[in-house]
Design an enzyme around this catalytic site. Structure first.
Site, PDB file in Angstrom:
ATOM      1  N   GLN A 289       9.199-107.064   4.282  1.00  0.00           N
ATOM      2  CA  GLN A 289       8.243-106.764   5.354  1.00  0.00           C
ATOM      3  C   GLN A 289       8.186-105.261   5.607  1.00  0.00           C
ATOM      4  OE1 GLN A 289       8.449-109.692   8.360  1.00  0.00           O
ATOM      5  NE2 GLN A 289       6.654-108.976   9.438  1.00  0.00           N
ATOM      6  N   ASP A 290       9.098-104.718   6.423  1.00  0.00           N
ATOM      7  CA  ASP A 290       9.138-103.254   6.532  1.00  0.00           C
ATOM      8  C   ASP A 290      10.560-102.780   6.291  1.00  0.00           C
ATOM      9  OD1 ASP A 290      10.147-104.032   9.012  1.00  0.00           O
ATOM     10  OD2 ASP A 290       8.991-102.592  10.169  1.00  0.00           O
ATOM     11  N   PRO A 291      10.757-101.476   6.072  1.00  0.00           N
ATOM     12  CA  PRO A 291      12.081-100.993   5.674  1.00  0.00           C
ATOM     13  C   PRO A 291      13.128-101.221   6.766  1.00  0.00           C
ATOM     14  CG  PRO A 291      10.381 -99.331   5.248  1.00  0.00           C
ATOM     15  CD  PRO A 291       9.746-100.404   6.074  1.00  0.00           C
TER      16      PRO A 291
END
Length: 228
Positions: free
Chosen positions: A63-65
């Site tokens: 998804q995101d870091p």
């Protein structure tokens, strides 16, 4: 597909698009304002650097870091050497230990050796503000990573997409299942792993599919780079 087709060929033109320039400008302005943004600037596009378009065998969508110090380095689920494996990665290792004979849980979370074998470790959002999950959602990164998935869908055949959780599965709707393989499971996060990620056997399934199509299986044992 011609072996010479590269990421630059199929998504290079995105760099000229207004949405992409605006996304990069926003991230640069945040860094210049003194905010800590992960991953470091030179690591943002690591997934593409380490796994060229014509080398991609498997895609694992994140998804995101990670938004903690020294974790994110541009590969989904992976953390830099010397940093403990985060909870989702611990569950990925748990699944590997039951799925892949001989798998030994490593004492690190650095997955670059997967990327070097053709596993594209792609987050759908490529940056995040420290300590603030999803802070860079809806900036434009999703448009870019949709184009990446569309390029794989169009220019490659037989890619195995591991889609864990609703976010990744929604992102993967454009994939042509006549030409590619989709493996779905809940997200490996501690909140959902017990609902079917643990026991999904995606890693052995991927290797079976690769071997059936005359390709080298992935060595899923993560390896740290050896000192030169």
């Amino acid at each position: 597909m011609p072996a010479s087709l590269t990421w630059h060929d199929v998504i290079g033109q995105e760099k000229e698009q207004p949405y992409f320039k605006e996304t990069l400008a926003y991230v640069a302005a945040e860094r210049n304002a003194g905010k800590t943004i992960y991953p470091a600037q030179h690591d943002v596009f690591n997934a593409f650097r380490l796994t060229e378009l014509d080398q991609v065998k498997v895609v694992i969508l994140g998804q995101d870091p990670y938004h903690g110090p020294n974790q994110a380095h541009g590969l989904s689920f992976s953390v830099l050497p010397g940093v403990p494996a985060p909870p989702s990665l611990v569950n990925i290792y748990k699944e590997l230990a039951t799925d892949i004979p001989g798998f030994q849980r490593p004492n690190h979370g650095f997955l670059q050796s997967w990327a070097e074998q053709g596993v594209l470790l792609l987050n759908t959002v490529l940056t995040v503000e420290a300590g603030n999950a999803h802070s860079h959602a809806n900036l434009g990164w999703e448009t870019f990573t949709d184009k990446v998935i569309a390029a794989l869908n169009e220019h490659r055949d037989g890619v195995i997409f591991m889609l864990w959780g609703a976010h990744a599965q929604k992102k993967g709707r454009i994939i042509d299942t006549q030409r590619h393989f989709i493996l779905k499971a809940p997200h490996p996060s501690p909140l959902s792993a017990h609902r079917g990620f643990l026991g999904c056997k995606h890693f052995s399934q991927a290797n079976q599919l690769l071997q059936q199509h005359g390709q080298q299986p992935i060595d899923w044992q993560p390896k740290l780079p050896t000192a030169e």
